[in-house]
Design a protein around this motif. Structure first.
Motif, PDB file in Angstrom:
ATOM      1  N   THR A  56      24.932  -4.670  40.532  1.00  0.00           N
ATOM      2  CA  THR A  56      24.877  -5.729  41.546  1.00  0.00           C
ATOM      3  C   THR A  56      24.351  -5.179  42.871  1.00  0.00           C
ATOM      4  O   THR A  56      23.535  -5.805  43.553  1.00  0.00           O
ATOM      5  CB  THR A  56      26.278  -6.334  41.767  1.00  0.00           C
ATOM      6  N   TYR A  58      22.414  -2.525  43.360  1.00  0.00           N
ATOM      7  CA  TYR A  58      20.983  -2.211  43.284  1.00  0.00           C
ATOM      8  C   TYR A  58      20.136  -3.473  43.244  1.00  0.00           C
ATOM      9  O   TYR A  58      19.052  -3.512  43.850  1.00  0.00           O
ATOM     10  CB  TYR A  58      20.696  -1.338  42.052  1.00  0.00           C
ATOM     11  N   ARG A  59      20.604  -4.500  42.543  1.00  0.00           N
ATOM     12  CA  ARG A  59      19.831  -5.754  42.515  1.00  0.00           C
ATOM     13  C   ARG A  59      19.746  -6.376  43.901  1.00  0.00           C
ATOM     14  O   ARG A  59      18.721  -6.971  44.259  1.00  0.00           O
ATOM     15  CB  ARG A  59      20.469  -6.739  41.533  1.00  0.00           C
ATOM     16  N   ARG A  60      20.805  -6.248  44.660  1.00  0.00           N
ATOM     17  CA  ARG A  60      20.851  -6.889  45.969  1.00  0.00           C
ATOM     18  C   ARG A  60      20.049  -6.126  47.023  1.00  0.00           C
ATOM     19  O   ARG A  60      19.349  -6.730  47.831  1.00  0.00           O
ATOM     20  CB  ARG A  60      22.311  -7.024  46.421  1.00  0.00           C
TER      21      ARG A  60
END
Length: 202
Positions: A56, A58-60
């Motif tokens: 989460t 890294y995605r953000r």
């Protein structure tokens, strides 16, 4: 006449996403304080403290540079808004030379607090280029008024290079300059640049 770049509003986040972002940034900020800088903070550390999955995080934010850039966002936006519409001498309403002096003092103060984060965020800043474009354009506009005898674009780029975060850390930690000395040096340079050139006698 040049105009300062304007910031585009980002799409509004969902309430749960916004809360999640704030929790992550709060956890990251606390860890940076506890560890004495971002160099001692990993993405895994932030994810654990914020109680979110590493994926989460890294995605953000993409990577640690993106996270550092997000931590800087409030402080840098406040400074940028002050340049555009804040009170003088940082904002409009006084001669350009005074605003050049105020820019240096304000930016050096920003560096004093956030230089390490700025260094960590540098890859993100280079990719977007928007922040540096704002600062160099701002300086170029002021130089065109205060020092019309100079190449305003070249001088603006040179001044921004002096305020590089890694250079600030070198000046403070390796060379031993105090913040007051750096501000005084900036003021002396601006005074020299904005002085009317001497006319040589034939």
């Amino acid at each position: 006449m040049f105009e300062l770049p304007q910031f585009q509003e980002q799409p509004r986040e969902r309430a749960d996403a916004a809360r999640n972002r704030e929790r992550i940034l709060a956890a990251a900020g606390t860890l940076v304080d506890e560890c004495g800088g971002i160099d001692g903070v990993s993405m895994d550390d932030v994810a654990k403290r914020a109680e979110v999955g590493t994926g989460t995080l890294y995605r953000r934010f993409g990577d640690r540079a993106g996270l550092a850039f997000a931590l800087l966002d409030d402080q840098t936006k406040e400074f940028q808004n002050a340049l555009i519409s804040g009170p003088p001498p940082l904002g409009p309403g006084v001669p350009a030379a005074k605003r050049l002096h105020a820019f240096g003092a304000g930016f050096l103060d920003l560096l004093e607090t956030h230089a390490e984060l700025m260094v960590a965020a540098a890859p993100t800043v280079r990719e977007s280029a928007g922040v540096l474009a704002l600062y160099t354009t701002h300086l170029r506009i002021l130089l065109e008024e205060a020092a019309p005898h100079l190449d305003a674009r070249y001088t603006a780029e040179s001044l921004i290079a002096m305020l590089d975060p890694a250079q600030h850390l070198r000046m403070r930690r390796l060379l031993g300059y105090s913040l007051d000395q750096l501000v005084r040096g900036w003021d002396q340079l601006i005074a020299a640049l904005t002085s009317a050139p001497r006319v040589r006698e034939a």
